[in-house]
Design an enzyme around this catalytic site. Structure first.
Site, PDB file in Angstrom:
ATOM      1  N   ALA A  71      28.823 -79.848 -23.676  1.00  0.00           N
ATOM      2  CA  ALA A  71      29.955 -79.698 -23.717  1.00  0.00           C
ATOM      3  C   ALA A  71      30.536 -80.633 -22.282  1.00  0.00           C
ATOM      4  O   ALA A  71      31.761 -81.095 -22.460  1.00  0.00           O
ATOM      5  CB  ALA A  71      30.693 -78.437 -23.370  1.00  0.00           C
ATOM      6  N   THR A  72      29.761 -81.027 -21.628  1.00  0.00           N
ATOM      7  CA  THR A  72      30.332 -81.710 -20.156  1.00  0.00           C
ATOM      8  C   THR A  72      30.789 -83.267 -21.091  1.00  0.00           C
ATOM      9  O   THR A  72      31.629 -83.820 -20.800  1.00  0.00           O
ATOM     10  CB  THR A  72      29.347 -82.070 -19.103  1.00  0.00           C
ATOM     11  OG1 THR A  72      28.951 -80.611 -18.837  1.00  0.00           O
ATOM     12  CG2 THR A  72      29.528 -83.012 -18.250  1.00  0.00           C
ATOM     13  N   ASN A 153      35.093 -69.135 -18.276  1.00  0.00           N
ATOM     14  CA  ASN A 153      33.474 -68.886 -17.684  1.00  0.00           C
ATOM     15  C   ASN A 153      33.451 -67.879 -16.639  1.00  0.00           C
ATOM     16  O   ASN A 153      32.557 -67.243 -16.561  1.00  0.00           O
ATOM     17  CB  ASN A 153      32.951 -70.061 -17.403  1.00  0.00           C
ATOM     18  CG  ASN A 153      33.600 -71.001 -16.585  1.00  0.00           C
ATOM     19  OD1 ASN A 153      34.796 -71.180 -16.505  1.00  0.00           O
ATOM     20  ND2 ASN A 153      32.785 -71.674 -15.432  1.00  0.00           N
ATOM     21  N   GLN A 181      33.096 -71.124 -23.905  1.00  0.00           N
ATOM     22  CA  GLN A 181      32.857 -69.454 -23.653  1.00  0.00           C
ATOM     23  C   GLN A 181      33.504 -68.814 -24.638  1.00  0.00           C
ATOM     24  O   GLN A 181      33.447 -67.583 -24.455  1.00  0.00           O
ATOM     25  CB  GLN A 181      33.413 -69.272 -22.353  1.00  0.00           C
ATOM     26  CG  GLN A 181      32.772 -69.896 -21.094  1.00  0.00           C
ATOM     27  CD  GLN A 181      31.337 -69.481 -20.700  1.00  0.00           C
ATOM     28  OE1 GLN A 181      30.882 -68.251 -21.317  1.00  0.00           O
ATOM     29  NE2 GLN A 181      30.759 -70.289 -19.941  1.00  0.00           N
ATOM     30  N   SER A 201      28.851 -75.963 -26.505  1.00  0.00           N
ATOM     31  CA  SER A 201      27.535 -76.096 -26.031  1.00  0.00           C
ATOM     32  C   SER A 201      26.604 -75.133 -26.553  1.00  0.00           C
ATOM     33  O   SER A 201      26.645 -73.899 -26.349  1.00  0.00           O
ATOM     34  CB  SER A 201      27.715 -76.297 -24.539  1.00  0.00           C
ATOM     35  OG  SER A 201      26.949 -77.396 -23.762  1.00  0.00           O
ATOM     36  N   ALA A 202      25.354 -75.505 -27.281  1.00  0.00           N
ATOM     37  CA  ALA A 202      24.576 -74.642 -27.862  1.00  0.00           C
ATOM     38  C   ALA A 202      24.002 -73.656 -26.751  1.00  0.00           C
ATOM     39  O   ALA A 202      23.724 -72.356 -27.196  1.00  0.00           O
ATOM     40  CB  ALA A 202      23.307 -75.393 -28.637  1.00  0.00           C
ATOM     41  N   HIS A 203      23.706 -74.078 -25.568  1.00  0.00           N
ATOM     42  CA  HIS A 203      22.982 -73.166 -24.751  1.00  0.00           C
ATOM     43  C   HIS A 203      23.589 -71.678 -24.424  1.00  0.00           C
ATOM     44  O   HIS A 203      23.187 -71.001 -23.657  1.00  0.00           O
ATOM     45  CB  HIS A 203      22.271 -73.590 -23.668  1.00  0.00           C
ATOM     46  CG  HIS A 203      23.168 -74.384 -22.596  1.00  0.00           C
ATOM     47  ND1 HIS A 203      23.432 -73.514 -21.398  1.00  0.00           N
ATOM     48  CD2 HIS A 203      24.050 -75.324 -22.544  1.00  0.00           C
ATOM     49  CE1 HIS A 203      24.462 -74.114 -20.664  1.00  0.00           C
ATOM     50  NE2 HIS A 203      24.774 -75.151 -21.388  1.00  0.00           N
ATOM     51  N   THR A 239      19.962 -91.838 -31.479  1.00  0.00           N
ATOM     52  CA  THR A 239      19.279 -91.567 -32.590  1.00  0.00           C
ATOM     53  C   THR A 239      19.589 -89.756 -32.626  1.00  0.00           C
ATOM     54  O   THR A 239      19.802 -89.227 -31.714  1.00  0.00           O
ATOM     55  CB  THR A 239      17.785 -91.675 -32.422  1.00  0.00           C
ATOM     56  OG1 THR A 239      17.734 -93.118 -32.406  1.00  0.00           O
ATOM     57  CG2 THR A 239      17.060 -91.035 -33.564  1.00  0.00           C
ATOM     58  N   CYS A 326      27.648 -73.844 -11.625  1.00  0.00           N
ATOM     59  CA  CYS A 326      27.397 -75.278 -10.938  1.00  0.00           C
ATOM     60  C   CYS A 326      28.021 -75.295  -9.668  1.00  0.00           C
ATOM     61  O   CYS A 326      28.166 -76.217  -8.736  1.00  0.00           O
ATOM     62  CB  CYS A 326      27.979 -76.247 -11.775  1.00  0.00           C
ATOM     63  SG  CYS A 326      29.440 -75.776 -12.642  1.00  0.00           S
TER      64      CYS A 326
HETATM   65  N1  C6P Z   1      29.370 -73.301 -17.306  1.00  0.00           N
HETATM   66  C1  C6P Z   1      28.778 -71.513 -15.835  1.00  0.00           C
HETATM   67  O1  C6P Z   1      28.013 -70.994 -15.072  1.00  0.00           O
HETATM   68  P1  C6P Z   1      27.266 -77.976 -20.033  1.00  0.00           P
HETATM   69  O2  C6P Z   1      26.641 -77.833 -18.813  1.00  0.00           O
HETATM   70  O3  C6P Z   1      27.560 -79.293 -20.464  1.00  0.00           O
HETATM   71  O4  C6P Z   1      26.354 -77.340 -21.302  1.00  0.00           O
HETATM   72  O5  C6P Z   1      28.595 -76.954 -19.994  1.00  0.00           O
HETATM   73  C2  C6P Z   1      29.543 -77.067 -19.213  1.00  0.00           C
HETATM   74  C3  C6P Z   1      30.688 -75.978 -19.274  1.00  0.00           C
HETATM   75  C4  C6P Z   1      31.926 -76.491 -19.878  1.00  0.00           C
HETATM   76  N2  C6P Z   1      32.992 -75.569 -19.791  1.00  0.00           N
HETATM   77  C5  C6P Z   1      32.762 -74.368 -19.563  1.00  0.00           C
HETATM   78  C6  C6P Z   1      34.059 -73.429 -19.743  1.00  0.00           C
HETATM   79  C7  C6P Z   1      31.552 -73.952 -19.019  1.00  0.00           C
HETATM   80  O6  C6P Z   1      31.378 -72.728 -18.733  1.00  0.00           O
HETATM   81  C8  C6P Z   1      30.612 -74.995 -18.790  1.00  0.00           C
HETATM   82  C9  C6P Z   1      29.349 -74.414 -18.098  1.00  0.00           C
HETATM   83  C10 C6P Z   1      28.393 -72.754 -16.694  1.00  0.00           C
HETATM   84  O7  C6P Z   1      29.913 -71.141 -15.679  1.00  0.00           O
HETATM   85  C11 C6P Z   1      27.860 -73.741 -15.764  1.00  0.00           C
HETATM   86  S1  C6P Z   1      28.415 -74.528 -14.253  1.00  0.00           S
END
Ligand code: C6P
Length: 405
Positions: A71-72, A153, A181, A201-203, A239, A326
């Site tokens: 998502a970043t 989040n 979220q 973001s999948a994780h 890719t 973060c």
């Molecule tokens: N928030 C949290 O502890 P990434 O890292 O790119 O997969 O996702 C970033 C991100 C973007 N938007 C929102 C609203 C998020 O919550 C997050 C990731 C985590 O809240 C890690 S800082």
């Protein structure tokens, strides 16, 4: 017992997702753009994953979903490309966002401000919600984009995305929402709400780390951030990450197939945990729980510093956080708590507990009892701190907490 209550930071990859991904590492490893059968044999599973992704957010066939690394990346892409398309190569110079966005939005906005873009950071109300009328009042004819997160989040609070979408549509302004979220946690129906761009973001929904996406309404133009081999229709070269795309599709299917039922189960555990913790004196949680993602609690315990509490919870093998992962390397106050009007001292007391569909009742029971004991321990410590001038013992305690980070 080990209990993981930091699911807003990341989630366990569902073993069913791992199983779906495995054949695509060492068996069906072909490049999907290759013309031989090693490449084309990946197509059915890729198509299936693409369909699962469209279905999960109810995207239409006219819309585009581009796979990114996270998502970043999606957030950076939207903001930087709107700047290129509508500021550098257009007549707009203004972006509207909020004070409580994730750093991937806020830092990109700061970068764009250095390039001369005007950015308005909207406040939230005492519930932590961005009000639609506030968004409306800051849109001008120079506004290129509104970017408001779907759900926070930090607090889990859900913003009025449907209303904000209507306002943007009426005003002819592009609307992006950071859906990280929301997707997989609450229903997301992109034919019901008007959103031009949505990041995910999948994780965050039991998929693998390192894969995400950007939804693009009506496949509208957006300058590519990654130039190269013209994959994904030239929108995002590189890719295709076949196993991860397949994993994300599976994760989305699992997260959304019975979402109302899953939400109700998580909500029941969350509410039971929240009610039990609120029995502690001088404790409050942020935001009306009916307007929150069903898995999230941001709780403040007066007189108990968040970092100390985390350390005690960690000793009990409970993983929680003081806010976004973060931001947890530094010991600054929770910015969302400051934004909702907490003073600096209170903003150091926030603890975020975020459950998942894998959280059990036994885990909730264990957390309730450990948490209550931890508060008693830490309040005991801090009241003895208050009585004495800082002692050497006190300093040692502080050092250990800092050292822990
Ligand atoms: N928030 C949290 O502890 P990434 O890292 O790119 O997969 O996702 C970033 C991100 C973007 N938007 C929102 C609203 C998020 O919550 C997050 C990731 C985590 O809240 C890690 S800082």
């Amino acid at each position: 017992m080990q209990v993981y209550l930091d699911n807003n930071a990341t989630t366990m990859c569902d073993p069913k997702v791992v199983e779906a991904m495995l054949p695509f590492f060492s068996e069906q490893y072909g490049n999907p753009n290759s013309l031989h059968k090693f490449g084309s044999s990946t197509h059915p599973a890729l198509m299936n994953a693409i369909n699962q992704t469209y279905k999960a957010i109810n995207a239409s066939d006219n819309d585009d979903i581009v796979f990114t690394s996270c998502a970043t990346e999606s957030n950076n892409w939207v903001l930087q490309s709107v700047w290129i398309d509508h500021v550098l190569n257009g007549d707009k110079n203004h972006i509207v966002t909020t004070e409580v966005e994730h750093p991937s939005i806020l830092s990109t906005c700061k970068f764009l401000e250095e390039q001369g873009v005007k950015v308005t950071y909207l406040p939230v109300n005492e519930e932590g919600v961005v009000e639609a009328h506030t968004v409306k009042s800051f849109i001008t004819d120079k506004t290129a984009l509104v970017s408001v997160m779907w759900a926070s989040n930090e607090t889990g609070m859900i913003n009025p995305i449907k209303e904000i979408g209507e306002i943007c549509k009426e005003k002819g302004v592009l609307f992006h929402t950071d859906g990280v979220q929301a997707v997989g946690k609450i229903p997301v129906d992109l034919q019901d709400v008007h959103v031009d761009f949505l990041s995910f973001s999948a994780h965050k929904f039991h998929g693998p780390k390192g894969i995400g996406g950007l939804y693009i309404k009506d496949s509208q133009e957006l300058s590519p951030l990654m130039h190269g081999g013209e994959q994904m229709g030239g929108r995002r070269s590189g890719t295709l990450n076949v196993p991860y795309i397949i994993g994300m599709g599976k994760a989305l299917e699992l997260a959304t197939e019975n979402i109302e039922e899953t939400m109700a189960k998580i909500r029941a555990k969350r509410d039971r945990l929240e009610d039990a913790l609120l029995e502690l004196s001088d404790t409050f949680t942020v935001g009306n729980r009916d307007n929150r993602t069903p898995n999230t609690i941001l709780i403040s315990i007066k007189g108990v510093e968040g970092e100390g509490m985390l350390w005690d919870l960690n000793n009990g093998e409970i993983g929680a956080s003081t806010g976004s992962a973060c931001a947890s390397e530094d010991l600054e106050a929770n910015t969302v708590m400051l934004a909702i009007g907490a003073d600096n001292e209170l903003a150091h007391t926030g603890i975020r507990l975020s459950l998942s569909r894998f959280t059990t009742d036994a885990e909730v029971d264990y957390v309730i009892s450990h948490f209550k004991n931890a508060v008693a321990r830490l309040r005991g410590i801090s009241s003895s701190f208050a009585k004495q001038a800082p002692t050497k013992g006190g300093e040692v305690q502080e050092c250990e907490l800092h050292h822990h980070h």
